[in-house]
Motif scaffolding. Sequence first.
Motif, PDB file in Angstrom:
ATOM      1  N   GLY A 219       0.785  -1.226   0.000  1.00 18.15           N
ATOM      2  CA  GLY A 219       0.000   0.000   0.000  1.00 18.15           C
ATOM      3  C   GLY A 219       0.815   1.272   0.000  1.00 18.15           C
ATOM      4  N   SER A 220       1.986   1.256   0.597  1.00 18.83           N
ATOM      5  CA  SER A 220       2.820   2.448   0.664  1.00 18.83           C
ATOM      6  C   SER A 220       4.283   2.032   0.713  1.00 18.83           C
ATOM      7  CB  SER A 220       2.482   3.265   1.914  1.00 18.83           C
ATOM      8  OG  SER A 220       3.449   4.282   2.120  1.00 18.83           O
ATOM      9  N   ASN A 221       5.137   2.826   0.068  1.00 14.48           N
ATOM     10  CA  ASN A 221       6.557   2.509   0.077  1.00 14.48           C
ATOM     11  C   ASN A 221       7.195   2.662   1.445  1.00 14.48           C
ATOM     12  OD1 ASN A 221       6.473   1.863  -2.577  1.00 14.48           O
ATOM     13  ND2 ASN A 221       7.491   3.710  -3.318  1.00 14.48           N
ATOM     14  N   ALA A 222       6.432   3.129   2.414  1.00 13.91           N
ATOM     15  CA  ALA A 222       6.966   3.241   3.770  1.00 13.91           C
ATOM     16  C   ALA A 222       6.684   1.989   4.596  1.00 13.91           C
ATOM     17  CB  ALA A 222       6.366   4.454   4.472  1.00 13.91           C
ATOM     18  N   SER A 223       5.969   1.038   4.044  1.00  9.63           N
ATOM     19  CA  SER A 223       5.567  -0.143   4.805  1.00  9.63           C
ATOM     20  C   SER A 223       5.970  -1.413   4.047  1.00  9.63           C
ATOM     21  CB  SER A 223       4.050  -0.129   5.039  1.00  9.63           C
ATOM     22  OG  SER A 223       3.640  -1.324   5.702  1.00  9.63           O
ATOM     23  N   GLU A 224       7.141  -1.965   4.376  1.00  5.71           N
ATOM     24  CA  GLU A 224       7.609  -3.201   3.754  1.00  5.71           C
ATOM     25  C   GLU A 224       7.315  -4.376   4.692  1.00  5.71           C
ATOM     26  OE1 GLU A 224      11.518  -4.982   1.413  1.00  5.71           O
ATOM     27  OE2 GLU A 224      11.814  -3.547   3.051  1.00  5.71           O
ATOM     28  N   VAL A 225       6.658  -5.390   4.174  1.00  9.80           N
ATOM     29  CA  VAL A 225       6.292  -6.552   4.982  1.00  9.80           C
ATOM     30  C   VAL A 225       6.770  -7.823   4.285  1.00  9.80           C
ATOM     31  CG1 VAL A 225       4.285  -5.435   6.018  1.00  9.80           C
ATOM     32  CG2 VAL A 225       4.029  -6.709   3.878  1.00  9.80           C
ATOM     33  N   ASP A 226       6.932  -8.883   5.066  1.00  9.12           N
ATOM     34  CA  ASP A 226       7.359 -10.170   4.526  1.00  9.12           C
ATOM     35  C   ASP A 226       6.171 -10.963   4.011  1.00  9.12           C
ATOM     36  OD1 ASP A 226      10.002  -9.730   5.147  1.00  9.12           O
ATOM     37  OD2 ASP A 226       9.890 -10.743   7.085  1.00  9.12           O
ATOM     38  N   PHE A 227       6.437 -11.800   3.024  1.00  5.49           N
ATOM     39  CA  PHE A 227       5.440 -12.778   2.613  1.00  5.49           C
ATOM     40  C   PHE A 227       5.156 -13.715   3.781  1.00  5.49           C
ATOM     41  CE2 PHE A 227       6.320 -11.258  -1.540  1.00  5.49           C
ATOM     42  CZ  PHE A 227       5.335 -11.727  -2.400  1.00  5.49           C
ATOM     43  N   GLN A 228       3.907 -14.117   3.896  1.00  2.00           N
ATOM     44  CA  GLN A 228       3.543 -15.080   4.932  1.00  2.00           C
ATOM     45  C   GLN A 228       4.203 -16.428   4.662  1.00  2.00           C
ATOM     46  OE1 GLN A 228       1.796 -14.171   7.506  1.00  2.00           O
ATOM     47  NE2 GLN A 228       1.358 -16.120   8.546  1.00  2.00           N
ATOM     48  N   THR A 229       4.187 -16.865   3.417  1.00  7.47           N
ATOM     49  CA  THR A 229       4.896 -18.066   2.972  1.00  7.47           C
ATOM     50  C   THR A 229       5.612 -17.739   1.666  1.00  7.47           C
ATOM     51  OG1 THR A 229       3.012 -18.944   1.711  1.00  7.47           O
ATOM     52  CG2 THR A 229       3.203 -19.614   4.037  1.00  7.47           C
ATOM     53  N   ALA A 230       6.748 -18.350   1.453  1.00  9.04           N
ATOM     54  CA  ALA A 230       7.521 -18.123   0.219  1.00  9.04           C
ATOM     55  C   ALA A 230       8.355 -19.369  -0.026  1.00  9.04           C
ATOM     56  CB  ALA A 230       8.409 -16.895   0.352  1.00  9.04           C
ATOM     57  N   ASP A 231       8.047 -20.068  -1.118  1.00 10.72           N
ATOM     58  CA  ASP A 231       8.720 -21.340  -1.400  1.00 10.72           C
ATOM     59  C   ASP A 231       9.135 -21.391  -2.862  1.00 10.72           C
ATOM     60  OD1 ASP A 231       9.487 -24.129  -0.816  1.00 10.72           O
ATOM     61  OD2 ASP A 231       7.845 -24.618  -2.181  1.00 10.72           O
ATOM     62  N   LEU A 232      10.364 -21.845  -3.084  1.00 12.08           N
ATOM     63  CA  LEU A 232      10.911 -21.999  -4.429  1.00 12.08           C
ATOM     64  C   LEU A 232      11.126 -23.481  -4.695  1.00 12.08           C
ATOM     65  CD1 LEU A 232      11.770 -20.119  -6.759  1.00 12.08           C
ATOM     66  CD2 LEU A 232      14.099 -20.170  -5.829  1.00 12.08           C
ATOM     67  N   ARG A 233      10.537 -24.001  -5.762  1.00 15.03           N
ATOM     68  CA  ARG A 233      10.546 -25.431  -6.036  1.00 15.03           C
ATOM     69  C   ARG A 233      11.844 -25.879  -6.707  1.00 15.03           C
ATOM     70  NH1 ARG A 233       5.012 -26.777  -5.601  1.00 15.03           N
ATOM     71  NH2 ARG A 233       4.267 -25.437  -3.904  1.00 15.03           N
TER      72      ARG A 233
ATOM     73  N   ASP B 104      22.952 -13.809  -3.813  1.00 14.35           N
ATOM     74  CA  ASP B 104      22.511 -12.678  -2.998  1.00 14.35           C
ATOM     75  C   ASP B 104      21.085 -12.246  -3.341  1.00 14.35           C
ATOM     76  OD1 ASP B 104      24.681 -12.459  -1.372  1.00 14.35           O
ATOM     77  OD2 ASP B 104      25.470 -10.614  -2.251  1.00 14.35           O
ATOM     78  N   ASP B 105      20.544 -11.333  -2.511  1.00 18.35           N
ATOM     79  CA  ASP B 105      19.182 -10.834  -2.667  1.00 18.35           C
ATOM     80  C   ASP B 105      19.107  -9.856  -3.844  1.00 18.35           C
ATOM     81  OD1 ASP B 105      20.815  -9.128  -0.825  1.00 18.35           O
ATOM     82  OD2 ASP B 105      19.090  -7.805  -1.039  1.00 18.35           O
ATOM     83  N   GLY B 106      17.847  -9.570  -4.269  1.00 16.13           N
ATOM     84  CA  GLY B 106      17.662  -8.642  -5.369  1.00 16.13           C
ATOM     85  C   GLY B 106      16.196  -8.405  -5.675  1.00 16.13           C
ATOM     86  N   GLU B 107      15.935  -7.584  -6.692  1.00 11.79           N
ATOM     87  CA  GLU B 107      14.559  -7.242  -7.072  1.00 11.79           C
ATOM     88  C   GLU B 107      13.812  -8.471  -7.575  1.00 11.79           C
ATOM     89  OE1 GLU B 107      14.313  -2.756  -8.633  1.00 11.79           O
ATOM     90  OE2 GLU B 107      15.512  -4.073  -9.903  1.00 11.79           O
ATOM     91  N   MET B 108      12.501  -8.504  -7.272  1.00 12.08           N
ATOM     92  CA  MET B 108      11.675  -9.661  -7.632  1.00 12.08           C
ATOM     93  C   MET B 108      10.532  -9.270  -8.573  1.00 12.08           C
ATOM     94  SD  MET B 108       9.858 -12.263  -4.949  1.00 12.08           S
ATOM     95  CE  MET B 108       8.868 -13.659  -5.493  1.00 12.08           C
ATOM     96  N   PHE B 109       9.728  -8.212  -8.213  1.00 10.38           N
ATOM     97  CA  PHE B 109       8.612  -7.795  -9.077  1.00 10.38           C
ATOM     98  C   PHE B 109       8.318  -6.318  -8.829  1.00 10.38           C
ATOM     99  CE2 PHE B 109       6.829  -9.591  -5.189  1.00 10.38           C
ATOM    100  CZ  PHE B 109       5.952  -8.599  -4.751  1.00 10.38           C
ATOM    101  N   GLY B 110       7.520  -5.751  -9.734  1.00 11.43           N
ATOM    102  CA  GLY B 110       7.212  -4.328  -9.687  1.00 11.43           C
ATOM    103  C   GLY B 110       5.884  -4.018  -9.012  1.00 11.43           C
ATOM    104  N   TYR B 111       5.509  -2.750  -9.101  1.00 12.02           N
ATOM    105  CA  TYR B 111       4.297  -2.228  -8.447  1.00 12.02           C
ATOM    106  C   TYR B 111       3.076  -2.470  -9.328  1.00 12.02           C
ATOM    107  CZ  TYR B 111       0.942   1.188  -6.630  1.00 12.02           C
ATOM    108  OH  TYR B 111      -0.187   1.806  -6.141  1.00 12.02           O
ATOM    109  N   ASN B 112       1.928  -2.805  -8.664  1.00  9.89           N
ATOM    110  CA  ASN B 112       0.645  -2.903  -9.367  1.00  9.89           C
ATOM    111  C   ASN B 112      -0.465  -3.018  -8.326  1.00  9.89           C
ATOM    112  OD1 ASN B 112      -1.301  -3.050 -11.325  1.00  9.89           O
ATOM    113  ND2 ASN B 112      -0.762  -5.123 -12.017  1.00  9.89           N
ATOM    114  N   ALA B 113      -1.603  -2.328  -8.574  1.00  6.28           N
ATOM    115  CA  ALA B 113      -2.822  -2.450  -7.766  1.00  6.28           C
ATOM    116  C   ALA B 113      -2.557  -2.239  -6.281  1.00  6.28           C
ATOM    117  CB  ALA B 113      -3.472  -3.808  -8.010  1.00  6.28           C
ATOM    118  N   GLY B 114      -1.795  -1.222  -5.949  1.00  7.24           N
ATOM    119  CA  GLY B 114      -1.587  -0.878  -4.553  1.00  7.24           C
ATOM    120  C   GLY B 114      -0.578  -1.738  -3.823  1.00  7.24           C
ATOM    121  N   GLY B 115       0.151  -2.608  -4.524  1.00 11.74           N
ATOM    122  CA  GLY B 115       1.147  -3.455  -3.870  1.00 11.74           C
ATOM    123  C   GLY B 115       2.432  -3.528  -4.670  1.00 11.74           C
ATOM    124  N   GLY B 116       3.530  -3.620  -3.955  1.00 17.27           N
ATOM    125  CA  GLY B 116       4.828  -3.705  -4.611  1.00 17.27           C
ATOM    126  C   GLY B 116       5.583  -2.387  -4.518  1.00 17.27           C
TER     127      GLY B 116
END
Length: 272
Positions: free
Chosen positions: A64-78, A223-235
Amino acid sequence: MKRSLSGIFAALLITSNAFAADLAPEPVPEMPPEVVVTEATGWYLRGDVGYGWPDLRGASYFQGSNASEVDFQTADLRDAFTGGVGVGYQVNNYFRTDLTLDYFGSADFHGSTVGSCGVAVACTSSDISSLTAWSLMANAYVDLGTYGYVTPYVGAGIGGTYVNWKGLRNTSCETGNSSNCDDTFTHDGKSSWRFSYALMAGATIDVTCNVKADVGYRFLHVDDGEMFGYNAGGGPGRDKGFNVHEARIGARYLFGGCAAPYEPPPAPIVYK
């Protein structure tokens, strides 16, 4: 008179035998063949296939806002298949280096988040994506001695990995009621180069004088890095990096690895 002639004849016989023995060549003792130790050095080509078990260290996004970064509840890579090629140089019987290009993917991502959405106050999202990756690594190995046809080794590498995330498809549904959902939104996937390192262990098996089979394990850190962009109030979102545990099998072709057969010179005949 007969005894005198017999004695003379016996003396002549002994003298002639001794003279003949002096003329016969003395046998030369056979020398053991010279052992030629050939050091395995030179350029080689390699190819590998494998299977990787990635361990995603998490993912986060701005809600919703670039001031509020939250973690995914679950995140799994197959899991995914891997493959690679390389060129290297065998410095001596105990040390070698190579430059490799390896492919990982396509590995599916499944994640979820919790929050509010347009259809309900409490919502749970389903987030689907996938990634592929190319790793360019400079590696060094220490061969731990050869036992029969088998040579165990350890190694390490350093380089970069180009991670390519596909678009993230996000669908939010009322928590506890999967039939009451928002529309599905797609976030553009991101791509970037990331620092990487690897640790290896395994064994090579001599198939021929210049072909070696290779069976081993590789640990790859990205290492870590960008995953996806902004859309519909998220990202936008990012992954926190990942490790890959990989089982590999391959082969190396060593140029000039076959030594010419040794032919000992003929032994000289000595006459005394």
